[in-house]
Design a protein around this motif. Structure first.
Motif, PDB file in Angstrom:
ATOM      1  N   LYS A  13       0.830  -1.203   0.000  1.00 56.03           N
ATOM      2  CA  LYS A  13       0.000   0.000   0.000  1.00 56.03           C
ATOM      3  C   LYS A  13       0.866   1.255   0.000  1.00 56.03           C
ATOM      4  O   LYS A  13       0.515   2.255  -0.618  1.00 56.03           O
ATOM      5  CB  LYS A  13      -0.921   0.009   1.227  1.00 56.03           C
ATOM      6  CG  LYS A  13      -2.035  -0.986   1.163  1.00 56.03           C
ATOM      7  CD  LYS A  13      -2.913  -0.886   2.397  1.00 56.03           C
ATOM      8  CE  LYS A  13      -3.991  -1.962   2.369  1.00 56.03           C
ATOM      9  NZ  LYS A  13      -4.826  -1.940   3.575  1.00 56.03           N
ATOM     10  N   LEU A  14       2.004   1.182   0.678  1.00 55.12           N
ATOM     11  CA  LEU A  14       2.904   2.326   0.740  1.00 55.12           C
ATOM     12  C   LEU A  14       3.392   2.708  -0.653  1.00 55.12           C
ATOM     13  O   LEU A  14       3.307   3.865  -1.063  1.00 55.12           O
ATOM     14  CB  LEU A  14       4.096   2.017   1.658  1.00 55.12           C
ATOM     15  CG  LEU A  14       5.163   3.090   1.751  1.00 55.12           C
ATOM     16  CD1 LEU A  14       4.602   4.343   2.402  1.00 55.12           C
ATOM     17  CD2 LEU A  14       6.359   2.577   2.530  1.00 55.12           C
ATOM     18  N   VAL A  15       3.888   1.717  -1.406  1.00 54.28           N
ATOM     19  CA  VAL A  15       4.405   1.981  -2.753  1.00 54.28           C
ATOM     20  C   VAL A  15       3.295   2.489  -3.664  1.00 54.28           C
ATOM     21  O   VAL A  15       3.479   3.471  -4.393  1.00 54.28           O
ATOM     22  CB  VAL A  15       5.080   0.720  -3.341  1.00 54.28           C
ATOM     23  CG1 VAL A  15       5.410   0.920  -4.810  1.00 54.28           C
ATOM     24  CG2 VAL A  15       6.323   0.366  -2.550  1.00 54.28           C
ATOM     25  N   VAL A  16       2.141   1.845  -3.619  1.00 51.88           N
ATOM     26  CA  VAL A  16       1.023   2.247  -4.469  1.00 51.88           C
ATOM     27  C   VAL A  16       0.638   3.699  -4.186  1.00 51.88           C
ATOM     28  O   VAL A  16       0.469   4.503  -5.102  1.00 51.88           O
ATOM     29  CB  VAL A  16      -0.188   1.303  -4.277  1.00 51.88           C
ATOM     30  CG1 VAL A  16      -1.435   1.856  -4.956  1.00 51.88           C
ATOM     31  CG2 VAL A  16       0.133  -0.083  -4.802  1.00 51.88           C
ATOM     32  N   GLY A  21       0.611   9.316  -5.665  1.00 52.11           N
ATOM     33  CA  GLY A  21       0.613  10.675  -5.130  1.00 52.11           C
ATOM     34  C   GLY A  21      -0.108  10.852  -3.816  1.00 52.11           C
ATOM     35  O   GLY A  21      -0.219  11.966  -3.318  1.00 52.11           O
ATOM     36  N   GLY A  22      -0.601   9.766  -3.220  1.00 58.84           N
ATOM     37  CA  GLY A  22      -1.310   9.872  -1.945  1.00 58.84           C
ATOM     38  C   GLY A  22      -0.394  10.026  -0.744  1.00 58.84           C
ATOM     39  O   GLY A  22      -0.748  10.676   0.229  1.00 58.84           O
ATOM     40  N   PHE A  23       0.793   9.419  -0.827  1.00 55.35           N
ATOM     41  CA  PHE A  23       1.764   9.499   0.267  1.00 55.35           C
ATOM     42  C   PHE A  23       3.016  10.189  -0.230  1.00 55.35           C
ATOM     43  O   PHE A  23       3.361  10.106  -1.411  1.00 55.35           O
ATOM     44  CB  PHE A  23       2.159   8.110   0.769  1.00 55.35           C
ATOM     45  CG  PHE A  23       1.082   7.357   1.509  1.00 55.35           C
ATOM     46  CD1 PHE A  23      -0.112   7.938   1.868  1.00 55.35           C
ATOM     47  CD2 PHE A  23       1.288   6.026   1.842  1.00 55.35           C
ATOM     48  CE1 PHE A  23      -1.083   7.229   2.547  1.00 55.35           C
ATOM     49  CE2 PHE A  23       0.326   5.315   2.523  1.00 55.35           C
ATOM     50  CZ  PHE A  23      -0.863   5.915   2.879  1.00 55.35           C
ATOM     51  N   GLN A  24       3.711  10.812   0.691  1.00 55.18           N
ATOM     52  CA  GLN A  24       4.974  11.475   0.372  1.00 55.18           C
ATOM     53  C   GLN A  24       6.114  10.478   0.564  1.00 55.18           C
ATOM     54  O   GLN A  24       6.102   9.685   1.503  1.00 55.18           O
ATOM     55  CB  GLN A  24       5.160  12.666   1.313  1.00 55.18           C
ATOM     56  CG  GLN A  24       6.401  13.462   1.067  1.00 55.18           C
ATOM     57  CD  GLN A  24       6.520  14.617   2.055  1.00 55.18           C
ATOM     58  OE1 GLN A  24       5.799  14.681   3.029  1.00 55.18           O
ATOM     59  NE2 GLN A  24       7.438  15.510   1.785  1.00 55.18           N
ATOM     60  N   ALA A  25       7.089  10.512  -0.331  1.00 55.08           N
ATOM     61  CA  ALA A  25       8.267   9.654  -0.200  1.00 55.08           C
ATOM     62  C   ALA A  25       9.200  10.292   0.815  1.00 55.08           C
ATOM     63  O   ALA A  25       9.478  11.480   0.752  1.00 55.08           O
ATOM     64  CB  ALA A  25       8.971   9.501  -1.538  1.00 55.08           C
ATOM     65  N   ARG A  26       9.689   9.503   1.745  1.00 50.01           N
ATOM     66  CA  ARG A  26      10.608  10.014   2.756  1.00 50.01           C
ATOM     67  C   ARG A  26      11.919   9.267   2.654  1.00 50.01           C
ATOM     68  O   ARG A  26      11.942   8.068   2.475  1.00 50.01           O
ATOM     69  CB  ARG A  26      10.020   9.836   4.147  1.00 50.01           C
ATOM     70  CG  ARG A  26       8.800  10.689   4.332  1.00 50.01           C
ATOM     71  CD  ARG A  26       8.511  10.878   5.759  1.00 50.01           C
ATOM     72  NE  ARG A  26       7.408  11.827   5.881  1.00 50.01           N
ATOM     73  CZ  ARG A  26       6.744  12.012   6.975  1.00 50.01           C
ATOM     74  NH1 ARG A  26       7.051  11.334   8.044  1.00 50.01           N
ATOM     75  NH2 ARG A  26       5.774  12.881   7.025  1.00 50.01           N
ATOM     76  N   TYR A  33      14.000   6.402  -5.989  1.00 46.71           N
ATOM     77  CA  TYR A  33      13.210   5.353  -6.644  1.00 46.71           C
ATOM     78  C   TYR A  33      11.880   5.919  -7.153  1.00 46.71           C
ATOM     79  O   TYR A  33      11.421   5.566  -8.243  1.00 46.71           O
ATOM     80  CB  TYR A  33      12.956   4.181  -5.695  1.00 46.71           C
ATOM     81  CG  TYR A  33      14.107   3.213  -5.631  1.00 46.71           C
ATOM     82  CD1 TYR A  33      14.437   2.428  -6.731  1.00 46.71           C
ATOM     83  CD2 TYR A  33      14.865   3.073  -4.481  1.00 46.71           C
ATOM     84  CE1 TYR A  33      15.495   1.546  -6.692  1.00 46.71           C
ATOM     85  CE2 TYR A  33      15.937   2.191  -4.428  1.00 46.71           C
ATOM     86  CZ  TYR A  33      16.240   1.424  -5.529  1.00 46.71           C
ATOM     87  OH  TYR A  33      17.291   0.548  -5.480  1.00 46.71           O
ATOM     88  N   LEU A  34      11.271   6.806  -6.394  1.00 46.21           N
ATOM     89  CA  LEU A  34      10.002   7.391  -6.818  1.00 46.21           C
ATOM     90  C   LEU A  34      10.189   8.250  -8.068  1.00 46.21           C
ATOM     91  O   LEU A  34       9.396   8.170  -9.005  1.00 46.21           O
ATOM     92  CB  LEU A  34       9.385   8.219  -5.683  1.00 46.21           C
ATOM     93  CG  LEU A  34       8.029   8.840  -5.994  1.00 46.21           C
ATOM     94  CD1 LEU A  34       7.001   7.769  -6.350  1.00 46.21           C
ATOM     95  CD2 LEU A  34       7.547   9.659  -4.811  1.00 46.21           C
ATOM     96  N   ARG A  35      11.255   9.056  -8.101  1.00 42.72           N
ATOM     97  CA  ARG A  35      11.525   9.868  -9.302  1.00 42.72           C
ATOM     98  C   ARG A  35      11.781   8.987 -10.517  1.00 42.72           C
ATOM     99  O   ARG A  35      11.316   9.271 -11.615  1.00 42.72           O
ATOM    100  CB  ARG A  35      12.720  10.798  -9.059  1.00 42.72           C
ATOM    101  CG  ARG A  35      12.290  12.098  -8.412  1.00 42.72           C
ATOM    102  CD  ARG A  35      13.399  13.104  -8.416  1.00 42.72           C
ATOM    103  NE  ARG A  35      13.888  13.152  -7.044  1.00 42.72           N
ATOM    104  CZ  ARG A  35      15.143  13.248  -6.696  1.00 42.72           C
ATOM    105  NH1 ARG A  35      16.087  13.332  -7.592  1.00 42.72           N
ATOM    106  NH2 ARG A  35      15.498  13.286  -5.437  1.00 42.72           N
ATOM    107  N   CYS A  36      12.516   7.894 -10.316  1.00 44.38           N
ATOM    108  CA  CYS A  36      12.790   6.954 -11.411  1.00 44.38           C
ATOM    109  C   CYS A  36      11.471   6.346 -11.908  1.00 44.38           C
ATOM    110  O   CYS A  36      11.236   6.240 -13.113  1.00 44.38           O
ATOM    111  CB  CYS A  36      13.749   5.878 -10.917  1.00 44.38           C
ATOM    112  SG  CYS A  36      14.274   4.713 -12.176  1.00 44.38           S
ATOM    113  N   THR A  37      10.609   5.977 -10.971  1.00 46.22           N
ATOM    114  CA  THR A  37       9.307   5.407 -11.336  1.00 46.22           C
ATOM    115  C   THR A  37       8.463   6.431 -12.083  1.00 46.22           C
ATOM    116  O   THR A  37       7.839   6.105 -13.102  1.00 46.22           O
ATOM    117  CB  THR A  37       8.558   4.942 -10.067  1.00 46.22           C
ATOM    118  OG1 THR A  37       9.361   3.993  -9.379  1.00 46.22           O
ATOM    119  CG2 THR A  37       7.213   4.327 -10.400  1.00 46.22           C
ATOM    120  N   GLN A  38       8.460   7.662 -11.631  1.00 47.79           N
ATOM    121  CA  GLN A  38       7.676   8.701 -12.298  1.00 47.79           C
ATOM    122  C   GLN A  38       8.184   8.963 -13.714  1.00 47.79           C
ATOM    123  O   GLN A  38       7.398   9.233 -14.617  1.00 47.79           O
ATOM    124  CB  GLN A  38       7.689   9.989 -11.468  1.00 47.79           C
ATOM    125  CG  GLN A  38       6.869   9.863 -10.204  1.00 47.79           C
ATOM    126  CD  GLN A  38       7.102  11.000  -9.226  1.00 47.79           C
ATOM    127  OE1 GLN A  38       8.120  11.679  -9.266  1.00 47.79           O
ATOM    128  NE2 GLN A  38       6.145  11.192  -8.334  1.00 47.79           N
TER     129      GLN A  38
END
Length: 157
Positions: A13-16, A21-26, A33-38
């Motif tokens: 659920k965290l990754v999803v 865009g529901g949770f902030q990456a910390r 990893y989030l920027r790479c995924t985006q």
């Protein structure tokens, strides 16, 4: 492969929520990893990331467990690739040491450490009087009678 619409499923659920865009990456690695995924998501017309309960994800869990054992005999026809380096680019960082900023404590520390006094007799007398109220213990400046540190001292050469 010509795929423009993608539905990806995850039991995290965290990754999803981070990708949607529901949770902030910390943390620095999570943000990378989030920027790479985006960046990858941007290559598709539509991407939908859905959360799947762990019970419904048993096939993927079994595959992950077999892959983590690194035994090709168990994997059969499933290709196993061991990733030697991270899939995100390394962050280049350099250490910058700032010159110590001069504050009201600078002359006090110079007097305590080196006995340095100003040329002006009045200022020198005032500094000696002022410095008597402070003590350096274990490279930390304290006001006498207080246990609150004012500044972690670094001896300037």
């Amino acid at each position: 492969m010509g795929v423009w619409n993608l539905i990806a499923k995850s039991d995290s659920k965290l990754v999803v929520n981070q990708v949607n865009g529901g949770f902030q990456a910390r943390g620095p690695w999570t943000e990378l990893y989030l920027r790479c995924t985006q960046r990858l998501v941007g290559k598709f017309k539509e991407v939908r990331l859905e959360c799947v309960s762990r019970e419904k994800n048993s096939n993927a869990d079994a595959l992950e467990k077999m892959g983590s054992q690194h035994e090709a005999v168990l994997l059969g026809s499933i290709p196993l690739e061991i990733q030697e380096i991270p899939s995100i680019p390394e962050v280049e960082a350099m250490q910058v040491e700032e010159a110590p900023k001069k504050t009201w404590m600078t002359p006090i520390l110079a007097y305590i450490y080196k006995g340095a006094l100003p040329e002006d007799k009045f200022k020198a007398r005032r500094l000696r009087y002022q410095a008597a109220r402070y003590v350096v213990y274990d490279e930390v400046l304290y006001k006498r009678g207080s246990n609150q540190p004012l500044l972690r001292c670094v001896d300037e050469e």
